[in-house]
Design a protein around this motif. Structure first.
Motif, PDB file in Angstrom:
ATOM      1  N   MET A   8       0.840  -1.195   0.000  1.00 32.25           N
ATOM      2  CA  MET A   8       0.000   0.000   0.000  1.00 32.25           C
ATOM      3  C   MET A   8       0.883   1.256   0.000  1.00 32.25           C
ATOM      4  O   MET A   8       1.849   1.303   0.729  1.00 32.25           O
ATOM      5  N   ALA A   9       0.509   2.234  -0.817  1.00 31.35           N
ATOM      6  CA  ALA A   9       1.363   3.415  -0.923  1.00 31.35           C
ATOM      7  C   ALA A   9       1.029   4.445   0.147  1.00 31.35           C
ATOM      8  O   ALA A   9      -0.143   4.694   0.438  1.00 31.35           O
ATOM      9  N   VAL A  10       2.079   5.015   0.727  1.00 28.55           N
ATOM     10  CA  VAL A  10       1.893   6.115   1.677  1.00 28.55           C
ATOM     11  C   VAL A  10       2.764   7.284   1.220  1.00 28.55           C
ATOM     12  O   VAL A  10       3.925   7.102   0.871  1.00 28.55           O
ATOM     13  N   ILE A  11       2.162   8.480   1.213  1.00 34.97           N
ATOM     14  CA  ILE A  11       2.923   9.708   0.953  1.00 34.97           C
ATOM     15  C   ILE A  11       2.798  10.566   2.202  1.00 34.97           C
ATOM     16  O   ILE A  11       1.677  10.848   2.664  1.00 34.97           O
ATOM     17  N   THR A  12       3.926  10.958   2.776  1.00 35.91           N
ATOM     18  CA  THR A  12       3.872  11.819   3.959  1.00 35.91           C
ATOM     19  C   THR A  12       4.318  13.230   3.575  1.00 35.91           C
ATOM     20  O   THR A  12       5.251  13.398   2.772  1.00 35.91           O
ATOM     21  N   ILE A  13       3.638  14.218   4.156  1.00 33.06           N
ATOM     22  CA  ILE A  13       4.008  15.618   3.913  1.00 33.06           C
ATOM     23  C   ILE A  13       4.153  16.284   5.282  1.00 33.06           C
ATOM     24  O   ILE A  13       3.153  16.562   5.964  1.00 33.06           O
ATOM     25  N   ASP A  14       5.387  16.475   5.706  1.00 31.21           N
ATOM     26  CA  ASP A  14       5.649  17.139   6.977  1.00 31.21           C
ATOM     27  C   ASP A  14       6.154  18.544   6.710  1.00 31.21           C
ATOM     28  O   ASP A  14       6.708  18.824   5.636  1.00 31.21           O
ATOM     29  N   GLY A  15       6.007  19.408   7.704  1.00 29.40           N
ATOM     30  CA  GLY A  15       6.531  20.760   7.527  1.00 29.40           C
ATOM     31  C   GLY A  15       6.037  21.681   8.611  1.00 29.40           C
ATOM     32  O   GLY A  15       5.181  21.313   9.419  1.00 29.40           O
ATOM     33  N   PRO A  16       6.582  22.901   8.646  1.00 24.56           N
ATOM     34  CA  PRO A  16       6.213  23.856   9.688  1.00 24.56           C
ATOM     35  C   PRO A  16       4.805  24.420   9.487  1.00 24.56           C
ATOM     36  O   PRO A  16       4.176  24.193   8.451  1.00 24.56           O
ATOM     37  N   ALA A  17       4.355  25.160  10.493  1.00 23.81           N
ATOM     38  CA  ALA A  17       3.004  25.737  10.481  1.00 23.81           C
ATOM     39  C   ALA A  17       2.767  26.580   9.223  1.00 23.81           C
ATOM     40  O   ALA A  17       3.633  27.336   8.797  1.00 23.81           O
ATOM     41  N   SER A  18       1.579  26.410   8.652  1.00 28.30           N
ATOM     42  CA  SER A  18       1.126  27.206   7.493  1.00 28.30           C
ATOM     43  C   SER A  18       2.020  27.083   6.263  1.00 28.30           C
ATOM     44  O   SER A  18       2.138  28.023   5.484  1.00 28.30           O
TER      45      SER A  18
END
Ligand code: C5P
Length: 219
Positions: A1-11
């Protein structure tokens, strides 16, 4: 199963971008920040202190949180979609997110969202801790001034009293707290792709991620 994560600072635009990427690929979407915000709201409503760890852990047992297909956030039968976006709930979320016992207790709940055909999720530790084996891990960022101005445009629609100076301060405080905490700080390493979208539109950001996803595993 594919997972894409998008992390990052506020806004940094994570939520908007992640939702659109999920929509284009037909994947599920998890806004992990909404989980911390919903718990933050429960802490505020129960008038608990942010360091009362046992009481907050008990609140997690009482937290019935779900996301509807049209993007509403339902907490214990109440629609909290708008109220959890306020600055004070965001700050409480960031305060309680520092506590490792709370993060551990929310770990499995978040992993449960990994369902076929795939998942796009955004947050602070999605690629580093919750889904370290994800096919594509993005660190999405933008200049702090750009992020404050985006947040100001969002908040200004509902409240005339917000000022960009206050928002800039809140964002810088939250960035510092999220990056410097010892438990699952906001960070990335060589397994992430860094995308600075200061000068990119939402659509350009989404398209870049989709292109990277289509190339992932092929090179
Ligand atoms: O992403 P959002 O701004 O809604 O997140 C609110 C707060 O929740 C963040 O400032 C952060 O402290 C916390 N959070 C976290 N880990 C996540 C998502 C959010 O610590 N995966």
């Amino acid at each position: 199963m594919a997972v894409i994560t998008i992390d990052g600072p506020a806004s940094s635009g994570k939520g908007t971008v992640a939702k659109k990427v999920a929509g284009q690929l037909g994947f599920h979407y998890l806004d992990s920040g909404a989980i911390y915000r919903a718990l933050g709201l429960m802490v505020i409503n129960a008038q608990l202190k942010k360091n009362d760890i046992d009481a907050i852990l008990n609140l997690i047992d009482k937290m019935k949180l779900s996301f509807t297909n049209n993007g509403r956030v339902i907490l214990n039968s109440l629609d909290v979609t708008e109220i959890i976006r306020s600055e004070n709930v965001g700050m409480m979320a960031s305060d309680i997110a520092k506590i490792s016992e709370i993060r551990s207790k929310l770990h499995n709940f978040q992993q449960g969202f990994n369902q076929p055909p795939g998942l796009v999720t955004d947050g602070r530790d999605m690629g580093s801790v919750i889904f370290p084996q994800a096919e594509l891990k993005i660190f999405l960022t933008a200049s702090v001034e750009k992020r404050a101005s985006r947040r100001y445009s969002q908040l200004h629609k509902s409240s005339d009293s917000v000022t960009i100076a206050v928002i800039l301060c809140d964002i810088m405080k939250r960035d510092k707290q999220d990056c410097e905490r010892s438990s699952s700080p906001l960070t990335y390493d060589h397994t992430f792709k860094v995308l600075d979208n200061t000068d990119l539109s939402i659509e350009e950001t989404v398209q870049t991620i989709i292109n990277w996803y289509n190339l992932s595993g092929k090179c």
